[in-house]
Scaffold this active site. Structure first.
Site, PDB file in Angstrom:
ATOM      1  N   ARG A 111       0.863  -1.281  -0.119  1.00  0.00           N
ATOM      2  CA  ARG A 111      -0.162   0.105  -0.068  1.00  0.00           C
ATOM      3  C   ARG A 111       0.754   1.438   0.045  1.00  0.00           C
ATOM      4  O   ARG A 111       0.440   2.124  -0.886  1.00  0.00           O
ATOM      5  CB  ARG A 111      -0.883  -0.046   1.053  1.00  0.00           C
ATOM      6  CG  ARG A 111      -2.021  -0.984   1.213  1.00  0.00           C
ATOM      7  CD  ARG A 111      -2.494  -1.447   2.374  1.00  0.00           C
ATOM      8  NE  ARG A 111      -3.561  -2.676   2.416  1.00  0.00           N
ATOM      9  CZ  ARG A 111      -4.020  -3.246   3.231  1.00  0.00           C
ATOM     10  NH1 ARG A 111      -3.625  -2.895   4.701  1.00  0.00           N
ATOM     11  NH2 ARG A 111      -4.736  -4.290   3.292  1.00  0.00           N
ATOM     12  N   ARG A 124       7.556  -4.162  -6.250  1.00  0.00           N
ATOM     13  CA  ARG A 124       5.937  -3.987  -5.734  1.00  0.00           C
ATOM     14  C   ARG A 124       5.302  -5.338  -6.650  1.00  0.00           C
ATOM     15  O   ARG A 124       4.450  -5.803  -6.360  1.00  0.00           O
ATOM     16  CB  ARG A 124       5.381  -2.747  -6.498  1.00  0.00           C
ATOM     17  CG  ARG A 124       3.930  -2.719  -6.565  1.00  0.00           C
ATOM     18  CD  ARG A 124       3.259  -2.811  -5.382  1.00  0.00           C
ATOM     19  NE  ARG A 124       1.802  -2.474  -5.499  1.00  0.00           N
ATOM     20  CZ  ARG A 124       0.766  -3.313  -5.762  1.00  0.00           C
ATOM     21  NH1 ARG A 124       1.396  -4.820  -6.347  1.00  0.00           N
ATOM     22  NH2 ARG A 124      -0.426  -3.287  -5.812  1.00  0.00           N
ATOM     23  N   SER A 134      12.601  31.795   8.116  1.00  0.00           N
ATOM     24  CA  SER A 134      13.497  31.918   9.684  1.00  0.00           C
ATOM     25  C   SER A 134      12.695  32.515  10.797  1.00  0.00           C
ATOM     26  O   SER A 134      11.974  33.319  10.556  1.00  0.00           O
ATOM     27  CB  SER A 134      14.856  32.590   9.219  1.00  0.00           C
ATOM     28  OG  SER A 134      15.487  32.570  10.377  1.00  0.00           O
ATOM     29  N   LYS A 158      14.735  35.460   4.668  1.00  0.00           N
ATOM     30  CA  LYS A 158      15.281  34.487   4.264  1.00  0.00           C
ATOM     31  C   LYS A 158      14.017  33.467   3.414  1.00  0.00           C
ATOM     32  O   LYS A 158      12.855  33.661   3.600  1.00  0.00           O
ATOM     33  CB  LYS A 158      15.637  33.313   5.233  1.00  0.00           C
ATOM     34  CG  LYS A 158      16.800  33.696   6.224  1.00  0.00           C
ATOM     35  CD  LYS A 158      18.213  33.656   5.373  1.00  0.00           C
ATOM     36  CE  LYS A 158      18.489  32.143   4.995  1.00  0.00           C
ATOM     37  NZ  LYS A 158      19.122  31.370   6.280  1.00  0.00           N
ATOM     38  N   ARG A 211      13.870 -19.533  13.188  1.00  0.00           N
ATOM     39  CA  ARG A 211      13.176 -18.397  13.809  1.00  0.00           C
ATOM     40  C   ARG A 211      14.278 -17.465  14.429  1.00  0.00           C
ATOM     41  O   ARG A 211      15.181 -17.760  15.142  1.00  0.00           O
ATOM     42  CB  ARG A 211      12.082 -18.642  14.874  1.00  0.00           C
ATOM     43  CG  ARG A 211      11.109 -17.287  15.473  1.00  0.00           C
ATOM     44  CD  ARG A 211      10.246 -17.005  14.473  1.00  0.00           C
ATOM     45  NE  ARG A 211       9.297 -17.754  14.449  1.00  0.00           N
ATOM     46  CZ  ARG A 211       8.652 -18.730  13.691  1.00  0.00           C
ATOM     47  NH1 ARG A 211       9.350 -19.075  12.565  1.00  0.00           N
ATOM     48  NH2 ARG A 211       7.709 -19.791  13.546  1.00  0.00           N
TER      49      ARG A 211
END
Length: 451
Positions: free
Chosen positions: A120, A184, A276, A282, A315
Site C-alpha cells: 500500500r 511491488r 526563518s 530568508k 526463527r
C-alpha cells in the site's frame, strides 16, 4: 518517541497513516481474515464461521495501543491481537471463535502484514515518483538548450545545460522507479509456515490453504515459507535506499543552485515556507532540505534491514523484531522525500538569466578548453595549451576578460581570428552532445510510460 512533534515536518499525513499502528493492525487483521477464508476453501473451516471471522477483522474494533502494550510480554503484538479477535468473534459465534488463527504462527501474520503495508505504501510512493519523473521530463524538455555552468568539485568546469542536469535527474528517477516497480510486482509474498515452517498443523490441507491465502490477499505465493530468509524485506529496503539516494542527489543540487550567491533556481513559494525565526528575508529551500534529511535516514534504515538478514535457524532471536519499525520508517520517510521532491520539481522556478550571469563570472575562462582545441589545429596541442594557459594566468592576475588577453597574444591571433575567438568563447557553442543526451532521456521516459 517524538513522532507527533517532528514526524509531520518530514512525512505527509498520507504516508504516516499508511504505516501507522492502525494500518499495521488492519493489515494483520486482513491476514487473519484471509486465513479463515482460505481455511474454508480448503475444507477446514465451515464457510459461515470463516465469514464471521473475516467480518470482524476490522481495526475499528480494536485499540492498537492496548494491543501493543498487551503484546509486550510475548515480544510481538499478534498473540494479544489473536486473543482480542477471538473474544470478539466469540460474541458472535463460539464455533467460529475456535478457528481464529488456525494453522498460523505470529510471524506468519506479522510478515504478511508487512507485505500488505509495504504494498500500500509503495503504491503511494510510486505515485509521487511518477510526478517527479514528469516534472524532470518537463524541465529537461523546456530547458534543453538553456546554458549553465557545469561544476566539478563545486568549481565551474565547462558549460552544460540545465536541461541536461534535469535529464540526469530524470534517468536516475526512472532507474529507481523501475526497481520499486519490480519489488511491488514480484518482491512481495504472503508468509504462512506455521510454528517451524512446515504447516504440519494443517496436515494435507497446508498447501491448499497457502494457495488460497495468497489468492485472497492478492499477493504472490512463495515456493516455501521465508521466516528466516529475509531477502524480501531487505529487498524493499534496498529499493527504498536507491530511491533515497536519487532523491537526495536532486535535493542537494536544488539546495546548491538556490544559494543566494548562485540564484539559478528557487523552490515554489508558499506562506511560511522556508522562513526563518530571526531572519525575515530568508527563503530557505526547505522542501529539498527535509527531503535530503529523509534520504539519509532511509539509507540508515535500509542498512538495519540488511543487517537483519542474518538470523538463527528457523526463527530469529531479535533480528526479525528489528525490522518492524525500521521498515515502517523507511517507507514513510522515502514517501516524505518523494512528496517533497515532487513538489519542489513541479514548482521549481528556473532563472536562465542568472545561469548566464554565472557562466560569465570567470571572464571567459570557462571556455579555455575550447580555445585550446581550436588553436591546436595550427599551433599543435602543446603550444596551444601553453599559450592559452598563460593568457588565463594573465587574465586572473590583471582582472581582465580572457578575450582581451587572447586578442593581445600574437601567436594566438595568428592561429585564430577575432571572430573565431568570439565564437570559441560563446558557451552556447560548446555544449557537445548535451541536447542529444536530453533527447535520449526523454525518449527513455516515453518508452517506460508516463502516468
Amino acid at each position: 518517541m517524538s513522532g507527533d512533534l517532528f514526524g509531520p515536518i518530514f512525512v505527509p499525513d498520507a504516508f504516516r497513516e499508511a504505516v501507522s499502528g492502525r494500518a499495521w493492525l488492519q493489515a494483520m487483521l486482513d491476514a487473519e481474515g484471509a486465513l479463515a477464508v482460505a481455511g474454508a476453501r480448503a475444507g477446514l473451516i465451515p464457510p459461515e464461521d470463516a465469514e464471521t471471522i473475516a467480518r470482524l477483522c476490522d481495526a475499528d474494533l480494536f485499540d492498537p495501543g492496548k494491543i501493543g502494550h498487551r503484546g509486550r510480554p510475548a515480544g510481538n503484538p499478534v498473540p494479544a491481537l489473536v486473543r482480542a479477535l477471538t473474544e470478539e468473534v466469540s460474541k458472535a459465534s463460539e464455533a467460529a471463535a475456535r478457528h481464529v488463527h488456525r494453522g498460523a504462527t505470529s510471524q506468519d501474520i506479522t510478515d504478511t502484514a508487512a507485505m500488505l503495508v509495504s504494498r500500500r505504501t509503495l503504491d503511494l510512493i510510486l505515485a509521487e515518483v511518477d510526478g517527479i519523473a514528469g516534472a524532470c521530463a518537463r524541465l529537461a524538455r523546456e530547458h534543453r538548450d538553456t546554458p549553465m555552468a557545469g561544476r566539478t568539485l563545486l568549481q565551474q568546469a565547462l558549460p552544460t545545460t540545465f536541461g541536461l542536469k534535469a535529464a540526469g535527474w530524470l534517468v536516475s528517477v526512472l532507474d529507481a522507479r523501475r526497481r520499486l516497480r519490480e519489488v511491488r510486482a514480484s518482491g512481495l509474498a504472503v508468509q504462512l509456515g506455521g510454528a517451524a515452517g512446515t504447516l504440519a498443523s494443517l496436515g494435507d490441507a497446508g498447501l491448499p490453504v497457502l494457495r488460497e491465502f495468497a489468492l485472497e490477499l492478492g499477493l504472490p505465493e512463495p515456493p516455501l515459507p521465508w521466516h528466516t530468509d529475509r531477502t524480501r524485506v531487505s529487498g524493499i529496503g534496498e529499493a527504498l535506499s536507491l530511491l533515497a539516494g536519487v532523491l537526495g542527489k536532486v535535493s542537494h543540487d536544488v539546495v546548491l543552485m538556490a544559494q543566494t550567491e548562485v540564484g539559478e533556481v528557487a523552490e515554489p513559494s508558499g506562506e511560511g515556507r522556508g522562513s526563518s525565526s530571526t531572519l525575515p528575508h530568508k527563503r530557505n529551500p526547505i522542501l529539498s532540505v527535509t527531503a535530503a534529511a529523509n534520504a539519509r535516514r532511509v539509507q540508515d534504515l535500509a542498512r538495519t534491514l540488511g543487517a537483519a538478514m542474518v538470523q538463527e535457524h528457523e526463527r530469529a532471536a531479535g533480528a526479525w523484531h528489528a525490522e518492524w519499525e525500521a521498515l515502517s520508517d523507511a517507507l514513510a520517510l522515502a514517501g516524505g522525500a518523494a512528496a517533497n521532491v515532487r513538489e519542489a520539481t513541479e514548482g521549481l522556478e528556473v532563472h536562465p538569466g542568472r545561469m548566464r550571469e554565472n557562466l560569465d563570472r570567470t571572464g571567459g575562462m570557462l571556455l579555455a578548453e575550447n580555445v585550446t582545441t581550436l588553436a591546436t589545429h595550427k599551433l599543435g596541442r602543446l603550444e596551444a595549451h601553453d599559450l592559452v594557459e598563460a593568457a588565463c594566468r594573465r587574465a586572473l592576475e590583471e582582472g581582465r576578460h580572457l578575450r582581451e588577453e587572447l586578442l593581445q597574444d600574437e601567436r594566438i591571433r595568428e592561429a585564430l581570428s577575432k571572430e573565431e575567438i568570439d565564437a570559441a568563447l560563446d558557451p552556447a557553442g560548446y555544449l557537445g552532445s548535451a541536447g542529444t543526451f536530453v533527447d535520449r532521456a526523454l525518449k527513455l521516459y516515453r518508452a517506460e510510460g508516463s502516468p
